[in-house]
Design an enzyme around this catalytic site. Structure first.
Site, short mmCIF file in Angstrom:
data_model
loop_
_atom_site.label_atom_id
_atom_site.label_comp_id
_atom_site.label_asym_id
_atom_site.label_seq_id
_atom_site.Cartn_x
_atom_site.Cartn_y
_atom_site.Cartn_z
N ARG A 95 -6.55 -3.26 4.65
CA ARG A 95 -6.64 -4.16 3.50
C ARG A 95 -5.96 -5.49 3.82
NH1 ARG A 95 -5.40 0.09 -1.51
NH2 ARG A 95 -7.08 1.54 -0.94
N ARG A 100 3.76 -2.75 1.22
CA ARG A 100 2.44 -3.40 1.16
C ARG A 100 2.10 -3.94 2.54
NH1 ARG A 100 -0.23 -4.68 -3.32
NH2 ARG A 100 1.67 -4.50 -4.59
N GLU A 125 3.77 2.74 -7.05
CA GLU A 125 2.48 3.44 -6.99
C GLU A 125 2.25 4.06 -5.61
OE1 GLU A 125 -2.17 2.43 -6.42
OE2 GLU A 125 -1.02 0.97 -7.59
N SER A 171 -3.80 6.93 -6.75
CA SER A 171 -4.66 6.51 -7.84
C SER A 171 -5.84 7.47 -7.96
CB SER A 171 -5.19 5.09 -7.62
OG SER A 171 -4.18 4.13 -7.82
N ARG A 213 3.52 4.34 2.94
CA ARG A 213 4.22 4.12 1.67
C ARG A 213 5.00 5.35 1.22
NH1 ARG A 213 1.48 1.05 -3.39
NH2 ARG A 213 1.27 -0.54 -1.74
#
Length: 423
Positions: free
Chosen positions: A258, A273, A347, A350, A388
């Protein structure tokens, strides 16, 4: 993709959906283009009927009447060509607008502007209280020589890293635990490409909305997927499955990429991130049944919670609000894990359900028991995502002497290692 029949019947619903989801699309313009396409198609059908009738009559005519009939057929042919070209041009604009239309959120989804307005559903696990001054994951990684951010940046630029030694082992252990737990739940493992055709990105809803987050291989018309959801969901594109084949439950471990466009200055510290990571993803391709989809949504959420509980990490589940939901999902639940260095939950998972939004774009269908062909429903959720998840593992399992205790569930994948200690 939206069902155009539903949009025609209730355009205000889709105007509202775009507004609360912060999606820019001209629904009125889409309906006008749709109207013009239908009008062109109807006139074209009428002309073709007239052409057929005139063609049959010409053979029976003579003299001036025959010549007039031939001229009329020629006129009809020219008009048909104009209409076909107009319809083709309009179809391009129709497709462009339709790809921007947002799926309305389900009842029970909170209306909100962004992730700050997501609604907590529950908390699980106790947040650790330290009797010493804890280090963050970067400090721990450097001290233990298991994370090397500087050389990651040297190799690939900002937001990159290298895991080494016991850190690399811990990284792989979390992925292997997640895969093993999903296999025990009956999910079929797939090894999937991460370099995919652009039509797959459009089909899963990552293009055109969100295209700025994707690494493009433009010369070849390919893209690097940001999640295995993309190839897993598109696996049955352009297929008609049988009802007794559903649900299809897939799981894959893959590298993910990403760009994090627009994230300058946001979460730049550490491993939160980054540009490339590895993830275990679960996808369900289900029958076109709302109640079943809701049940499957709870199932995939529970699968991920089982992994979190196996790791002994405190977390909370939130109901994602409309402004943070995205174009396609009708509802999304995030799992946020407690991260001491952030002094908050971050987070990590998801879980989304889409109903037939992705299946329409990918043309994934099935033949029901009554013989009727229907679009499938699709769902997906993170099982685990690295690096993460290593943030809470390292920070919450650290000891006063700077070592990190390996969670019980991961030791079997690390040769029985109980602690990561400085050499």
């Amino acid at each position: 993709m939206i069902d155009i029949k539903l949009l025609r019947e209730n355009p205000d619903l889709f105007i509202q959906a775009a507004r609360v989801k912060n999606i820019q699309v001209d629904i009125g313009g889409l309906l006008e283009v749709d109207r013009r396409i239908l009008a062109a198609q109807q006139e074209l059908q009428h002309i073709r009927t007239e052409q057929n009738q005139a063609g049959k009559q010409i053979a029976q005519l003579t003299g001036p009447e025959k010549q007039a009939a031939i001229q009329e057929v020629s006129r009809l042919k020219g008009r048909a060509k104009e209409l076909s070209e107009e319809a083709d041009k309009l179809k391009g604009e129709y497709d462009r607008l339709m790809l921007l239309a947002a799926q309305p959120a389900d009842e029970g989804v909170p209306v909100g502007k962004d992730d700050t307005e997501n609604v907590e559903i529950r908390k699980v696990g106790e947040i650790r209280k330290f009797d010493f001054d804890p280090k963050d994951h970067v400090e721990l990684g450097l001290t233990l020589d298991i994370i090397d951010i500087d050389r990651g940046v040297k190799l690939a630029g900002s937001r990159n890293y290298v895991m080494k030694g016991a850190g690399a082992m811990l990284y792989q252990a979390t992925l292997r635990l997640a895969m093993d737990m999903m296999l025990k739940k009956g999910f079929t493992p797939l090894t999937v490409p991460v370099l995919v055709r652009d039509e797959v990105m459009y089909g899963t809803g990552y293009f055109p909305v969100g295209a700025d987050q994707t690494y493009l291989v433009e010369r070849d018309g390919m893209s690097l997927a940001g999640t295995a959801e993309v190839p897993l969901t598109a696996y049955h594109a352009e297929e008609i499955l049988d009802a007794d084949e559903l649900p299809r439950k897939y799981v894959a471990m893959s590298a993910c990429y990403r760009r994090e466009a627009g994230a300058a200055g946001k979460d730049t510290y550490g491993l939160y991130r980054i540009h490339s990571f590895d993830k275990v993803e679960q996808v369900i391709i289900a029958p076109n049944d709302k109640d079943q989809s809701i049940a499957f949504h709870e199932e995939i959420l529970a699968n991920s919670e089982d992994v979190m509980q196996a790791l002994g990490l405190p977390y909370r589940v939130v109901n994602v609000c409309t402004g943070d939901l995205g174009q396609g999902p009708v509802q999304k639940f995030d799992i946020e894990t407690w991260m001491p260095s952030r002094n908050s939950y971050g987070e990590t998972h998801s879980a989304s359900r889409f109903y037939d939004f992705q299946a329409r774009r990918l043309n994934i269908r099935y033949r029901d028991t009554d013989g009727k062909v229907k679009f499938c429903h699709t769902l997906n959720n993170t099982v685990i995502a690295n690096p993460r998840i290593l943030i809470p593992i390292l920070e919450l399992y650290q000891n006063a002497d700077g070592s990190v205790t390996v969670p019980d569930a991961l030791r079997q994948y690390m040769g029985g290692m109980e602690k990561i200690e400085a050499k």
